[in-house]
Scaffold this active site. Structure first.
Site, PDB file in Angstrom:
ATOM      1  N   ARG A  66      94.576  37.345 154.115  1.00  0.00           N
ATOM      2  CA  ARG A  66      93.164  37.206 155.094  1.00  0.00           C
ATOM      3  C   ARG A  66      92.919  36.084 154.681  1.00  0.00           C
ATOM      4  O   ARG A  66      91.937  36.308 156.234  1.00  0.00           O
ATOM      5  CB  ARG A  66      92.333  37.028 153.574  1.00  0.00           C
ATOM      6  N   HIS A  70      90.646  35.851 158.714  1.00  0.00           N
ATOM      7  CA  HIS A  70      89.829  34.740 158.794  1.00  0.00           C
ATOM      8  C   HIS A  70      89.877  34.041 159.636  1.00  0.00           C
ATOM      9  O   HIS A  70      88.998  33.589 160.094  1.00  0.00           O
ATOM     10  CB  HIS A  70      89.465  34.239 157.588  1.00  0.00           C
ATOM     11  N   ASP A  71      91.192  33.916 160.211  1.00  0.00           N
ATOM     12  CA  ASP A  71      90.926  33.094 161.275  1.00  0.00           C
ATOM     13  C   ASP A  71      90.616  34.050 162.361  1.00  0.00           C
ATOM     14  O   ASP A  71      90.476  33.650 163.977  1.00  0.00           O
ATOM     15  CB  ASP A  71      92.466  32.547 161.526  1.00  0.00           C
ATOM     16  N   SER A  80      91.682  28.223 163.557  1.00  0.00           N
ATOM     17  CA  SER A  80      90.930  26.838 163.003  1.00  0.00           C
ATOM     18  C   SER A  80      90.349  26.930 162.306  1.00  0.00           C
ATOM     19  O   SER A  80      89.925  26.006 161.333  1.00  0.00           O
ATOM     20  CB  SER A  80      89.701  27.664 164.021  1.00  0.00           C
ATOM     21  N   ASN A  97      85.041  30.763 153.076  1.00  0.00           N
ATOM     22  CA  ASN A  97      86.572  30.210 153.088  1.00  0.00           C
ATOM     23  C   ASN A  97      87.418  29.151 152.198  1.00  0.00           C
ATOM     24  O   ASN A  97      87.895  28.630 152.070  1.00  0.00           O
ATOM     25  CB  ASN A  97      86.807  29.471 154.287  1.00  0.00           C
ATOM     26  N   HIS A 198      93.092  45.329 151.030  1.00  0.00           N
ATOM     27  CA  HIS A 198      92.701  44.684 149.785  1.00  0.00           C
ATOM     28  C   HIS A 198      93.934  46.009 148.809  1.00  0.00           C
ATOM     29  O   HIS A 198      93.856  45.251 147.609  1.00  0.00           O
ATOM     30  CB  HIS A 198      90.915  45.303 150.139  1.00  0.00           C
TER      31      HIS A 198
END
Ligand SMILES: *[C@@H]1O[C@H](CO)[C@@H](O)[C@H](O)[C@H]1NC(C)=O
Ligand SMILES: *[C@@H]1O[C@H](CO)[C@@H](O)[C@H](O)[C@H]1NC(C)=O
Ligand SMILES: *[C@@H]1O[C@H](CO)[C@@H](O)[C@H](O)[C@H]1NC(C)=O
Length: 329
Positions: A66, A70-71, A80, A97, A198
């Site tokens: 994940r 998200h990055d 980041s 996050n 998932h």
């Protein structure tokens, strides 16, 4: 031939050239084996650390997969999401996050790499390699990871919650999900394939509590969710439970397989964004294919991960290679 030219034809041609250019420029500068000369054992070192980690903390596989997602979705795959901020104003302090886990594992991998080849392997590449290794560790597919990303210098806590360019929220409907992926050059197929990740994920009760107790504000349940499943989830998650975690794919969160799609097909997707995959003909058809004999889910997952890992990358002399993943140099 020239006589067939008209302004419409020229217009179409220009669009095609533009489209080709933008596809090719995505991920330009990445390649498999980027560290072959500069740090020959880089991928081996990452895999070794991850084998140790997965042996003692297998539940980190979902969160680490994940983290790469998200990055990549915010400012591109530039690490980041890893940056700290003395004032809590970097991405990792943004609400979507706050439940990410495993930052210390990335630091551990980075330390091992810095020991072997100081200042060579970027944190953004570590995230991409770790995502592959945790997938393999959970018996999922292997794919060749392109490397050569550089690390970004900017990380803002407002970026992940931007309504248009932020992370797709857990309550996103199919339109929002498709738009969010399209914005990053990812297709509807990529959306459903990557959602299959998932299979090893977990979620806090807070992310789906409304579906169990108060869907429209009238104390009701989400009619799109299987009633028996709602009853079972209510035993696990009481109202306003901030701490309990539920598996997105109960019983097999340590195994990367197609059972997530089986659940969603049975209206047992945990999040609204999982259930939303039933509301589009293409994603619905894919989930049937993915759970049938001759499923291409495993190959597809590798292909879509490589595509995702190209989003907005910094290469060449852009950005930097951080010495420590939580800080710019
Ligand atoms: C940053 O967040 C942590 C909790 O994650 C908190 O303990 C700390 O006080 C916060 N610092 C600032 C400057 O807001
Ligand atoms: C999806 O959500 C958006 C934003 O809330 C809304 O405008 C849109 O009508 C919804 N679409 C569907 C198909 O439900
Ligand atoms: C359900 O949501 C509505 C609107 O947000 C709120 O007013 C109500 O108190 C909630 N009911 C319960 C049982 O939490």
């Amino acid at each position: 031939m020239a006589s067939y030219k008209n302004s419409f034809g020229v217009f179409v041609l220009q669009l095609m050239v533009l489209a080709l250019f933008s596809i090719q420029s995505q991920g330009h500068g990445l390649k498999v084996g980027f560290y072959e000369k500069s740090c020959p054992h880089a991928e081996y070192i990452v895999s070794n650390v991850m084998k140790e980690v997965m042996a003692v903390a297998p539940s980190l596989s979902g969160p680490l997969l994940r983290m790469h997602f998200h990055d990549c979705f915010i400012r591109g795959c530039d690490g980041s999401v890893l940056l700290d901020s003395p004032t809590n104003q970097s991405e990792k302090f943004s609400p979507p996050n706050l439940h990410l886990r495993g930052f210390n594992i990335i630091d551990k991998v980075k330390l091992a790499l810095e020991h072997a080849c100081p200042g060579v392997v970027s944190c953004a590449d570590i995230l991409a390699l770790v995502a592959r290794d945790v997938t393999v560790a959970t018996k999922g597919p292997y794919w060749e990871v392109e490397t050569g990303r550089r690390d970004g210098m900017v990380s803002l806590s407002n970026d992940p919650i931007n309504p248009v360019t932020g992370l797709p929220p857990f309550f996103a409907n199919i339109t929002m999900l498709k738009q969010s992926f399209a914005l990053r050059g990812l297709s509807t197929k990529d959306l459903v394939v990557l959602s299959g990740g998932h299979t090893i994920g977990v979620s806090h009760c807070t992310s789906f509590e409304n579906r169990l107790y108060n869907f429209t504000g009238r104390g009701d349940t989400d009619p799109s969710m299987d009633k028996n499943y709602i009853a079972r989830l209510k035993l696990k998650c009481k109202p306003r439970d901030q701490t309990t975690i539920a598996e997105l794919d109960p019983g097999s969160f340590k195994t990367f397989d197609d059972s997530y799609f089986r659940l969603v097909n049975k209206r047992r997707g945990l999040l609204e964004s999982d259930a939303a995959l039933l509301n589009d003909p293409e994603t619905r058809a894919y989930m049937v294919q993915a759970t049938s004999h001759g499923s291409t889910f495993f190959e597809d997952f590798g292909v879509s991960m490589v595509k995702m890992a190209r989003i907005g990358v910094l290469t060449g002399s852009q950005g930097e290679v951080r010495k420590v993943c939580t800080k710019t140099n």
